[in-house]
Design an enzyme around this catalytic site. Structure first.
Site, mmCIF file in Angstrom:
data_model
loop_
_atom_site.group_PDB
_atom_site.id
_atom_site.type_symbol
_atom_site.label_atom_id
_atom_site.label_comp_id
_atom_site.label_asym_id
_atom_site.label_seq_id
_atom_site.Cartn_x
_atom_site.Cartn_y
_atom_site.Cartn_z
ATOM 1 N N LYS A 66 6.192 -2.979 2.875
ATOM 2 C CA LYS A 66 5.418 -2.945 4.125
ATOM 3 C C LYS A 66 4.308 -3.826 4.077
ATOM 4 C CE LYS A 66 3.637 0.112 7.904
ATOM 5 N NZ LYS A 66 2.566 -0.948 8.034
ATOM 6 N N ASP A 68 0.790 -5.438 5.900
ATOM 7 C CA ASP A 68 -0.260 -4.933 6.659
ATOM 8 C C ASP A 68 -0.708 -6.115 7.576
ATOM 9 O OD1 ASP A 68 -1.775 -3.175 8.127
ATOM 10 O OD2 ASP A 68 -3.127 -2.803 6.499
ATOM 11 N N GLU A 208 0.525 -0.703 0.791
ATOM 12 C CA GLU A 208 0.702 0.194 1.756
ATOM 13 C C GLU A 208 1.868 1.007 1.778
ATOM 14 O OE1 GLU A 208 -0.158 0.381 6.549
ATOM 15 O OE2 GLU A 208 0.379 -1.406 5.714
#
Length: 349
Positions: A66, A68, A208
């Site tokens: 993921k 960010d 994350e």
């Protein structure tokens, strides 16, 4: 900065030692006749990941890290490059290095879905560094530090790919943006692994979290459940509906009052009083002072020294758990999301 494409290796020699030259490579013309072409969409609403606490099970799921950053779509059109935010704003001029890299892609027309990020020294995406490179929240600077992590291909050489399975779209994307290249457009690589083990590894590396995607699903705009996000530490966007005043706190903000979405309504989910510094509190107070209203937009219960604001600001909040009455526990303020990023508000199931 983006590097130009590599020069070819040593030229081939014929028996007569004459140079053998291939025909010059030309971009494919999406307007050539006698081909069943799909019109190129002006804009595509992005597919959004649904927040879950645990990775899904089964072989139908593949995973990615993921990122960010800012969700973007890169449009390679016959006469120009366009870079659009999740909310549809044209930010082409704010990412000159990504624009240049898109010009060098070996394709006539394409729409790439991905995330603009700035990486720290350990190679992790850092949203704060990205905002700084763009001049802070609401800033107007352009960023040459941001790179585009491409994770989907929605349109390719005159063909709309949204009804194709993810595996097919990824196959074409990996031909267009090969794995391992370190230009300003890079491939967000898929990882076939056990979701629980991958999440644990991501958390150990201070990432994350991870994204899970159904490998046989078409591309659907909105939050339909084909994509899931699982975070190491829970965080999401919450609407700011007010704050409690405090003379002892930065910016006079004792505690932010927050709301989530439940169906078509906003509901109060508690507050957050940590995570601010002098600068972030001052910027936040300036934004909230422009949105003050007389009555609260949601029922917050009795609050002392409360100031209520129109719920147009979305704060990224990190939290550990929920209480039995649906309030945030151990919450910490991380920053404001950009209006142009069309930031989502947490939805209570």
């Amino acid at each position: 900065m983006t590097k130009p494409p590599r020069k070819p290796s040593k030229p081939l020699l014929s028996e007569a030692d004459a140079l053998l030259r291939s025909r010059p490579r030309r971009r494919r013309d999406p307007a050539q006749p006698n081909l069943p072409l799909d019109p190129m969409p002006d804009r595509i609403e992005p597919c959004l990941a649904l927040l879950k606490s645990k990775p899904p099970k089964g072989d139908d799921w593949v995973y990615e890290i993921k990122w960010d950053g800012y969700r973007l779509s890169v449009h390679v059109e016959p006469t120009r490059i366009r870079i659009l935010t999740r909310g549809g704003h044209d930010w082409t001029d704010r990412f000159p290095a990504i624009k240049q890299a898109a010009l060098w892609l070996p394709v006539g027309t394409a729409i790439l879905d991905g995330e603009a990020v700035v990486l720290d020294q350990q190679g992790r995406s850092d949203f704060g560094l990205l905002q700084q490179s763009l001049g802070g929240r609401g800033g107007k600077k352009s960023s040459s530090d941001a790179v585009f992590m491409a994770f989907d291909l929605l349109y390719f050489d005159g063909h709309d790919l949204r009804n194709s399975e993810l595996d097919m779209r990824r196959h074409l994307l990996e031909d267009l943006v090969p794995a391992g290249e370190l230009g300003d457009i890079r491939l967000s690589e898929q990882i076939e692994a056990d979701g629980d083990q991958l999440l644990a590894s991501a958390c150990e590396l201070d990432l994350e979290g991870i994204i899970a995607k159904q490998r046989r699903a078409p591309y659907r705009s909105g939050r339909g459940g084909e994509w899931l996000k699982i975070k190491c530490i829970q965080s999401d966007g919450f609407a700011i509906v007010g704050y409690e005043k405090s003379k002892a706190s930065f910016g006079g903000i004792g505690r932010l009052l927050l709301a989530a979405r439940k169906g078509d309504e906003l509901v109060y989910v508690g507050g957050v009083g940590t995570g601010f510094n002098e600068q972030s509190a001052a910027e936040l107070r300036e934004q909230m002072d422009k949105l003050m209203i007389g009555k609260p937009a949601v029922d917050t219960g009795k609050k002392r020294n409360a100031v209520f604001v129109d719920p147009k600001l979305v704060a990224e909040i990190e939290f550990r758990a929920w209480t039995h009455d649906c309030k945030l526990r151990h919450a910490s303020y991380k920053g404001l999301r950009e209006t142009s990023d069309n930031a989502a508000i947490h939805e209570i199931e």
